[in-house]
Design a protein around this motif. Structure first.
Motif, PDB file in Angstrom:
ATOM      1  N   ALA A  97       0.879  -1.146   0.048  1.00 44.49           N
ATOM      2  CA  ALA A  97       0.173  -0.122  -0.120  1.00 44.49           C
ATOM      3  C   ALA A  97       1.020   1.228   0.060  1.00 44.49           C
ATOM      4  N   TYR A  98       2.017   1.183   0.621  1.00 43.84           N
ATOM      5  CA  TYR A  98       2.892   2.479   0.859  1.00 43.84           C
ATOM      6  C   TYR A  98       3.407   2.527  -0.671  1.00 43.84           C
ATOM      7  N   VAL A  99       3.830   1.567  -1.279  1.00 38.44           N
ATOM      8  CA  VAL A  99       4.379   1.844  -2.554  1.00 38.44           C
ATOM      9  C   VAL A  99       3.334   2.159  -3.776  1.00 38.44           C
ATOM     10  N   GLU A 100       2.161   1.690  -3.341  1.00 38.65           N
ATOM     11  CA  GLU A 100       1.118   1.859  -4.203  1.00 38.65           C
ATOM     12  C   GLU A 100       0.607   3.353  -4.370  1.00 38.65           C
ATOM     13  N   GLU A 144      13.461 -11.023  19.754  1.00 41.39           N
ATOM     14  CA  GLU A 144      14.855 -10.437  19.539  1.00 41.39           C
ATOM     15  C   GLU A 144      14.907  -9.558  18.276  1.00 41.39           C
ATOM     16  N   LYS A 145      14.043  -9.811  17.355  1.00 38.67           N
ATOM     17  CA  LYS A 145      13.953  -9.292  15.998  1.00 38.67           C
ATOM     18  C   LYS A 145      12.986  -7.847  15.959  1.00 38.67           C
ATOM     19  N   ARG A 146      12.060  -7.884  16.957  1.00 33.87           N
ATOM     20  CA  ARG A 146      11.031  -6.893  17.132  1.00 33.87           C
ATOM     21  C   ARG A 146      11.705  -5.523  17.270  1.00 33.87           C
ATOM     22  N   PRO A 147      12.332  -5.268  18.088  1.00 31.13           N
ATOM     23  CA  PRO A 147      12.731  -3.705  18.369  1.00 31.13           C
ATOM     24  C   PRO A 147      13.439  -3.165  17.385  1.00 31.13           C
ATOM     25  N   GLY A 148      12.821  -1.928  16.932  1.00 29.86           N
ATOM     26  CA  GLY A 148      13.448  -1.140  15.934  1.00 29.86           C
ATOM     27  C   GLY A 148      13.150  -1.721  14.421  1.00 29.86           C
ATOM     28  N   ALA A 149      12.236  -2.674  14.219  1.00 31.62           N
ATOM     29  CA  ALA A 149      12.002  -3.310  12.953  1.00 31.62           C
ATOM     30  C   ALA A 149      11.303  -2.544  12.035  1.00 31.62           C
ATOM     31  N   GLU A 150      10.728  -1.600  12.666  1.00 35.95           N
ATOM     32  CA  GLU A 150      10.152  -0.356  11.755  1.00 35.95           C
ATOM     33  C   GLU A 150      10.889   0.121  10.725  1.00 35.95           C
ATOM     34  N   LEU A 151      12.123   0.491  11.140  1.00 39.91           N
ATOM     35  CA  LEU A 151      13.198   1.245  10.493  1.00 39.91           C
ATOM     36  C   LEU A 151      13.455   0.490   9.081  1.00 39.91           C
ATOM     37  N   PRO A 152      14.112  -0.518   9.093  1.00 33.56           N
ATOM     38  CA  PRO A 152      14.421  -1.298   7.820  1.00 33.56           C
ATOM     39  C   PRO A 152      13.099  -1.657   6.896  1.00 33.56           C
ATOM     40  N   GLY A 156      13.038   0.531   3.499  1.00 32.74           N
ATOM     41  CA  GLY A 156      12.785  -0.432   2.194  1.00 32.74           C
ATOM     42  C   GLY A 156      11.912  -0.100   1.366  1.00 32.74           C
ATOM     43  N   VAL A 157      10.621   0.312   1.561  1.00 32.31           N
ATOM     44  CA  VAL A 157       9.527   0.679   0.901  1.00 32.31           C
ATOM     45  C   VAL A 157       9.578   1.860   0.325  1.00 32.31           C
ATOM     46  N   HIS A 158      10.195   2.706   1.119  1.00 31.69           N
ATOM     47  CA  HIS A 158      10.303   4.353   0.779  1.00 31.69           C
ATOM     48  C   HIS A 158      11.213   4.482  -0.134  1.00 31.69           C
ATOM     49  N   GLY A 159      12.452   3.838  -0.030  1.00 25.64           N
ATOM     50  CA  GLY A 159      13.488   3.561  -1.171  1.00 25.64           C
ATOM     51  C   GLY A 159      13.102   3.055  -2.378  1.00 25.64           C
ATOM     52  N   ARG A 174       5.751  -2.444 -15.323  1.00 20.51           N
ATOM     53  CA  ARG A 174       4.831  -2.745 -14.405  1.00 20.51           C
ATOM     54  C   ARG A 174       4.884  -4.030 -13.741  1.00 20.51           C
ATOM     55  N   ARG A 175       4.861  -4.868 -14.713  1.00 19.41           N
ATOM     56  CA  ARG A 175       5.096  -6.213 -14.238  1.00 19.41           C
ATOM     57  C   ARG A 175       6.504  -6.615 -13.728  1.00 19.41           C
ATOM     58  N   GLN A 176       7.495  -6.076 -14.257  1.00 22.61           N
ATOM     59  CA  GLN A 176       8.804  -6.172 -13.411  1.00 22.61           C
ATOM     60  C   GLN A 176       8.738  -5.675 -12.329  1.00 22.61           C
ATOM     61  N   ARG A 177       8.284  -4.272 -12.023  1.00 19.55           N
ATOM     62  CA  ARG A 177       8.192  -3.658 -11.045  1.00 19.55           C
ATOM     63  C   ARG A 177       7.517  -4.314  -9.957  1.00 19.55           C
ATOM     64  N   ASP A 178       6.263  -4.975 -10.190  1.00 16.69           N
ATOM     65  CA  ASP A 178       5.722  -5.776  -8.968  1.00 16.69           C
ATOM     66  C   ASP A 178       6.433  -6.875  -8.709  1.00 16.69           C
ATOM     67  N   ALA A 179       7.442  -7.676  -9.566  1.00 22.40           N
ATOM     68  CA  ALA A 179       8.065  -8.881  -9.192  1.00 22.40           C
ATOM     69  C   ALA A 179       9.110  -8.436  -8.336  1.00 22.40           C
ATOM     70  N   ASP A 180       9.846  -7.061  -8.713  1.00 19.98           N
ATOM     71  CA  ASP A 180      10.821  -6.510  -7.631  1.00 19.98           C
ATOM     72  C   ASP A 180      10.365  -6.255  -6.356  1.00 19.98           C
ATOM     73  N   LEU A 181       9.169  -5.489  -6.485  1.00 17.51           N
ATOM     74  CA  LEU A 181       8.425  -5.368  -5.192  1.00 17.51           C
ATOM     75  C   LEU A 181       8.107  -6.558  -4.267  1.00 17.51           C
ATOM     76  N   ALA A 182       7.989  -7.676  -4.849  1.00 19.34           N
ATOM     77  CA  ALA A 182       7.611  -8.668  -4.200  1.00 19.34           C
ATOM     78  C   ALA A 182       8.859  -9.446  -3.712  1.00 19.34           C
ATOM     79  N   GLN A 183       9.945  -9.171  -4.302  1.00 21.30           N
ATOM     80  CA  GLN A 183      11.173  -9.758  -4.148  1.00 21.30           C
ATOM     81  C   GLN A 183      11.574  -8.950  -2.866  1.00 21.30           C
TER      82      GLN A 183
END
Length: 194
Positions: A97-100, A144-152, A156-159, A174-183
């Motif tokens: 949704a962010y990317v959309e 252990e992975k939860r603290p600060g997980a918002e930042l990456p 990632g989606v902002h970049g 678009r097809r390639q972009r969608d595949a890149d986003l999925a990756q």
């Protein structure tokens, strides 16, 4: 030129500024043009906004509210009952949704992250936080992975949005972009998985 009902000039000015932001990004939001589109003098506009920055912040808030609505709509569409799968999919939908929104509304997205406007991020940030908390509660992510997980996740989606919206990847089909986003979302998931 739009018209406004007496007593609602501020709302009409913001609406005109939103349209300018949508069309031209932050540089297009100029009080004189907002006033002209609303059918009033620029002096009338200055009675409602101390300066251009204040008007830009109003448009940024509108943009963030729309981003939050887009994110929430996608999260609510996830209907799976398995708690782990539901949490994982909701986190993905937050990212999608962010990317959309960023790609559909590049002008408003740019206004929202313009240096003088950075509005309250609590809506989108809270939705991301809630999705990550759900991943933790469901057991998809370890404590252990939860603290600060918002930042990456956000970075990632902002970049990605910048690269594929106005950056060097903007002409990727678009097809390639969608595949890149999925990756990208797969890699984010892999980094968070318990």
């Amino acid at each position: 030129m739009s018209t406004y009902h007496h007593g609602h000039l501020r709302e009409a000015l913001v609406a005109a500024a939103v349209e300018l932001g949508r069309e031209k990004g932050p540089d297009g939001i100029v009080i004189r043009e907002v006033a002209r589109r609303t059918g009033v003098s620029h002096n009338a506009a200055y009675r409602h906004f101390a300066d251009r920055d204040e008007l830009l912040r109003e448009v940024a808030t509108y943009g963030m509210d729309q981003l939050s609505a887009t994110m929430l709509k996608r999260v609510r569409r996830v209907r799976v009952t398995d708690p782990v799968e539901r949490a994982r999919r909701r986190l993905r939908e937050v990212g999608k949704a962010y990317v959309e929104y960023a790609l559909a509304e590049p002008g408003l997205f740019a206004v929202a992250f313009y240096p003088v406007t950075l509005p309250d991020l609590s809506g989108p940030y809270q939705l991301l936080t809630d999705a990550l908390d759900e991943c933790l509660e469901a057991g998809f992510m370890s404590a252990e992975k939860r603290p600060g997980a918002e930042l990456p996740c956000w970075a990632g989606v902002h970049g990605f949005s910048l690269l594929y919206g106005s950056g060097p990847m903007r002409d990727v089909p678009r097809r390639q972009r969608d595949a890149d986003l999925a990756q990208l979302l797969d890699r984010i998931e892999d980094s968070l998985r318990a």
